[in-house]
Design an enzyme around this catalytic site. Structure first.
Site, mmCIF file in Angstrom:
data_model
loop_
_atom_site.group_PDB
_atom_site.id
_atom_site.type_symbol
_atom_site.label_atom_id
_atom_site.label_comp_id
_atom_site.label_asym_id
_atom_site.label_seq_id
_atom_site.Cartn_x
_atom_site.Cartn_y
_atom_site.Cartn_z
ATOM 1 N N CYS A 102 -3.003 5.292 5.682
ATOM 2 C CA CYS A 102 -4.465 5.240 5.721
ATOM 3 C C CYS A 102 -4.989 5.536 7.136
ATOM 4 O O CYS A 102 -4.223 5.583 8.099
ATOM 5 C CB CYS A 102 -4.942 3.866 5.279
ATOM 6 S SG CYS A 102 -4.641 2.607 6.523
ATOM 7 N N CYS A 124 0.825 -1.219 0.000
ATOM 8 C CA CYS A 124 0.000 0.000 0.000
ATOM 9 C C CYS A 124 0.855 1.263 0.000
ATOM 10 O O CYS A 124 0.351 2.351 -0.255
ATOM 11 C CB CYS A 124 -0.951 0.015 1.191
ATOM 12 S SG CYS A 124 -0.103 0.039 2.768
ATOM 13 N N CYS A 148 -2.594 -2.949 8.761
ATOM 14 C CA CYS A 148 -2.273 -1.577 9.201
ATOM 15 C C CYS A 148 -1.797 -1.601 10.660
ATOM 16 O O CYS A 148 -0.882 -0.866 11.033
ATOM 17 C CB CYS A 148 -3.483 -0.665 9.067
ATOM 18 S SG CYS A 148 -4.367 -0.858 7.508
ATOM 19 N N ASP A 151 2.268 2.658 2.560
ATOM 20 C CA ASP A 151 2.161 3.455 3.788
ATOM 21 C C ASP A 151 3.443 3.346 4.611
ATOM 22 O O ASP A 151 4.102 2.310 4.622
ATOM 23 C CB ASP A 151 0.961 2.983 4.618
ATOM 24 C CG ASP A 151 -0.349 3.341 3.940
ATOM 25 O OD1 ASP A 151 -0.294 3.992 2.876
ATOM 26 O OD2 ASP A 151 -1.413 2.987 4.457
#
Ligand code: FES
Length: 127
Positions: free
Chosen positions: A60, A35, A104, A37
């Site tokens: 995110c 992603c 995450c 991140d």
């Protein structure tokens, strides 16, 4: 049912402990290649107690909420406890994350572990 718990929304909208510690004793940075991140954790440690912790997260909402919650969970706690922090504990403290957002919370666990590794590396060098 809402996709995100109230706690996730709260920590996303009002993240705790955002920022940088200039003279940090340990810094950890991790990223998720899929992603893109990135999360960075800064620790201040005195007598094996985490006296301060700050984070910067380029990512995110779940990553921001996870970092925020993770800092709350380890602030004021002994280093030995912070080493045991799992992404599951972070997600549980947030009243859950959707399955596809669990990675995450892994970033938060890894960033803290990296920061603690960095702390021990620095301590070893001082010896
Ligand atoms: Fe990558 Fe959340 S989507 S950390």
């Amino acid at each position: 049912m809402a996709l995100y718990s109230e706690k996730v929304m709260d920590h996303f909208r009002n993240p705790r402990n955002v920022g940088v510690i200039e003279d940090a004793d340990g810094i950890g940075e991790v990223g998720n290649a899929k992603c893109g991140d990135i999360m960075k954790m800064y620790l201040k440690i005195e007598n094996e107690i985490i006296t301060d912790v700050k984070f910067e997260t380029f990512g995110c909402g779940s990553a921001i909420a996870s970092s925020s919650m993770a800092t709350e969970l380890i602030k004021g706690r002994p280093v030995s406890e912070a080493m045991q922090l799992t992404n599951k504990a972070v997600a549980e403290a947030l009243d859950g994350l959707p399955d596809y957002k669990m990675h995450c919370s892994v970033l938060a666990e890894e960033a803290i572990q990296n920061a603690l590794d960095d702390y021990y590396r620095k301590k070893e060098k001082e010896k």
